[in-house]
Write a protein that holds these residues in place. Structure first.
Motif, PDB file in Angstrom:
ATOM      1  N   PHE A   1      40.262  40.435  28.223  1.00 16.06           N
ATOM      2  CA  PHE A   1      38.842  40.773  28.121  1.00 16.06           C
ATOM      3  C   PHE A   1      38.041  40.519  29.395  1.00 16.06           C
ATOM      4  CE2 PHE A   1      39.116  36.377  26.610  1.00 16.06           C
ATOM      5  CZ  PHE A   1      38.033  35.764  27.214  1.00 16.06           C
ATOM      6  N   GLY A   2      38.693  40.552  30.552  1.00 16.06           N
ATOM      7  CA  GLY A   2      37.976  40.322  31.800  1.00 16.06           C
ATOM      8  C   GLY A   2      38.275  41.381  32.840  1.00 16.06           C
ATOM      9  N   ASN A   3      37.234  41.967  33.428  1.00 17.92           N
ATOM     10  CA  ASN A   3      37.360  42.952  34.489  1.00 17.92           C
ATOM     11  C   ASN A   3      37.677  42.216  35.792  1.00 17.92           C
ATOM     12  OD1 ASN A   3      36.844  44.753  36.627  1.00 17.92           O
ATOM     13  ND2 ASN A   3      35.178  45.774  35.534  1.00 17.92           N
ATOM     14  N   ALA A   4      38.833  42.537  36.395  1.00 12.72           N
ATOM     15  CA  ALA A   4      39.276  41.867  37.614  1.00 12.72           C
ATOM     16  C   ALA A   4      38.321  42.063  38.788  1.00 12.72           C
ATOM     17  CB  ALA A   4      40.676  42.346  37.989  1.00 12.72           C
ATOM     18  N   LEU A   5      37.445  43.052  38.709  1.00  7.59           N
ATOM     19  CA  LEU A   5      36.446  43.260  39.748  1.00  7.59           C
ATOM     20  C   LEU A   5      35.557  42.014  39.893  1.00  7.59           C
ATOM     21  CD1 LEU A   5      35.217  45.471  41.670  1.00  7.59           C
ATOM     22  CD2 LEU A   5      33.680  46.034  39.782  1.00  7.59           C
ATOM     23  N   TYR A   6      35.426  41.254  38.809  1.00  4.40           N
ATOM     24  CA  TYR A   6      34.545  40.087  38.790  1.00  4.40           C
ATOM     25  C   TYR A   6      35.321  38.770  38.846  1.00  4.40           C
ATOM     26  CZ  TYR A   6      31.388  43.744  37.266  1.00  4.40           C
ATOM     27  OH  TYR A   6      30.657  44.904  37.186  1.00  4.40           O
ATOM     28  N   GLN A   7      36.538  38.776  39.403  1.00  2.00           N
ATOM     29  CA  GLN A   7      37.351  37.562  39.433  1.00  2.00           C
ATOM     30  C   GLN A   7      36.663  36.424  40.179  1.00  2.00           C
ATOM     31  OE1 GLN A   7      40.444  37.003  37.773  1.00  2.00           O
ATOM     32  NE2 GLN A   7      39.757  34.934  38.260  1.00  2.00           N
ATOM     33  N   GLU A   8      36.028  36.713  41.295  1.00  2.00           N
ATOM     34  CA  GLU A   8      35.337  35.647  42.045  1.00  2.00           C
ATOM     35  C   GLU A   8      34.218  35.033  41.220  1.00  2.00           C
ATOM     36  OE1 GLU A   8      34.098  36.657  46.002  1.00  2.00           O
ATOM     37  OE2 GLU A   8      36.062  37.501  46.511  1.00  2.00           O
ATOM     38  N   LEU A   9      33.484  35.847  40.509  1.00  2.00           N
ATOM     39  CA  LEU A   9      32.410  35.371  39.638  1.00  2.00           C
ATOM     40  C   LEU A   9      32.989  34.499  38.520  1.00  2.00           C
ATOM     41  CD1 LEU A   9      29.293  35.807  39.121  1.00  2.00           C
ATOM     42  CD2 LEU A   9      29.996  37.613  37.554  1.00  2.00           C
ATOM     43  N   LEU A  10      34.088  34.946  37.943  1.00  2.00           N
ATOM     44  CA  LEU A  10      34.765  34.187  36.894  1.00  2.00           C
ATOM     45  C   LEU A  10      35.273  32.856  37.426  1.00  2.00           C
ATOM     46  CD1 LEU A  10      35.819  34.126  33.988  1.00  2.00           C
ATOM     47  CD2 LEU A  10      37.773  35.496  34.742  1.00  2.00           C
TER      48      LEU A  10
END
Length: 176
Positions: free
Chosen positions: A55-64
């Motif tokens: 359930f996580g878009n890898a585009l936002y990995q740094e944010l995560l």
């Protein structure tokens, strides 16, 4: 009162100790299952280094990474992780628009703030909706291939242990 989930909890903890990868077939939007998962990752014997989420878009990995690492992240920005996935255009509604998903991330964040080091990896491909022009752009994305590449690159190659949260159908060895 005896914890009714203890045999299942102990079983999964033992699997994680004995194996570098353990996959749980997530029943999307299941509050009961996510309560179990939060209990599992919070257990002192939980040995995985990484939690790979569908359930996580890898585009936002740094944010995560920043959020679960304890940094302040505005809620509106954080929501992009689970609400801007390849499944956001799903005709039956967004499967990740449920409180259980941010609850799990908040649990990991609290654990990490208390000294645990559990990385959450976004397993859904890095889709940038501003560049998606039509449905053909989405059909070209192989979600399973991307998820597997994240597991290989971030968990297997560095020798970490991972708990894989992925829809149950993805974990089957053949189409149902």
């Amino acid at each position: 009162m005896v914890n009714e989930r203890m045999p299942a909890l102990q079983g999964v903890l033992e699997l994680i100790h004995a194996n570098r990868l353990v996959g749980l077939g997530e029943m999307h939007r299941s509050a009961t299952e996510h309560e179990f998962i939060r209990e599992l990752v919070s257990h002192p014997d939980f040995a995985a280094d990484c939690l790979v989420i569908e359930f996580g878009n890898a585009l936002y990995q740094e944010l995560l990474d920043a959020y679960v690492g304890g940094e302040e992240v505005p809620p509106a920005e954080l929501r992009q992780v689970w609400l801007n996935t390849t499944q956001s255009a799903n005709r039956s509604g967004d499967p990740w628009d449920a409180v259980i998903y941010p609850q799990l991330l908040a649990t990991v964040r609290d654990l990490n703030r208390a000294g645990r080091r559990l990385r959450v990896l976004a397993g859904d491909p890095p889709v940038d909706w501003s560049k998606v022009e039509n449905s053909d752009d989405l059909w070209r994305i192989d979600r399973d291939e991307h998820y597997v590449s994240v597991v290989e690159r971030e968990v297997v190659s560095p020798g970490r242990r991972g708990l894989l949260l992925w829809g149950a159908v993805h974990l089957l060895r053949r189409d149902p």
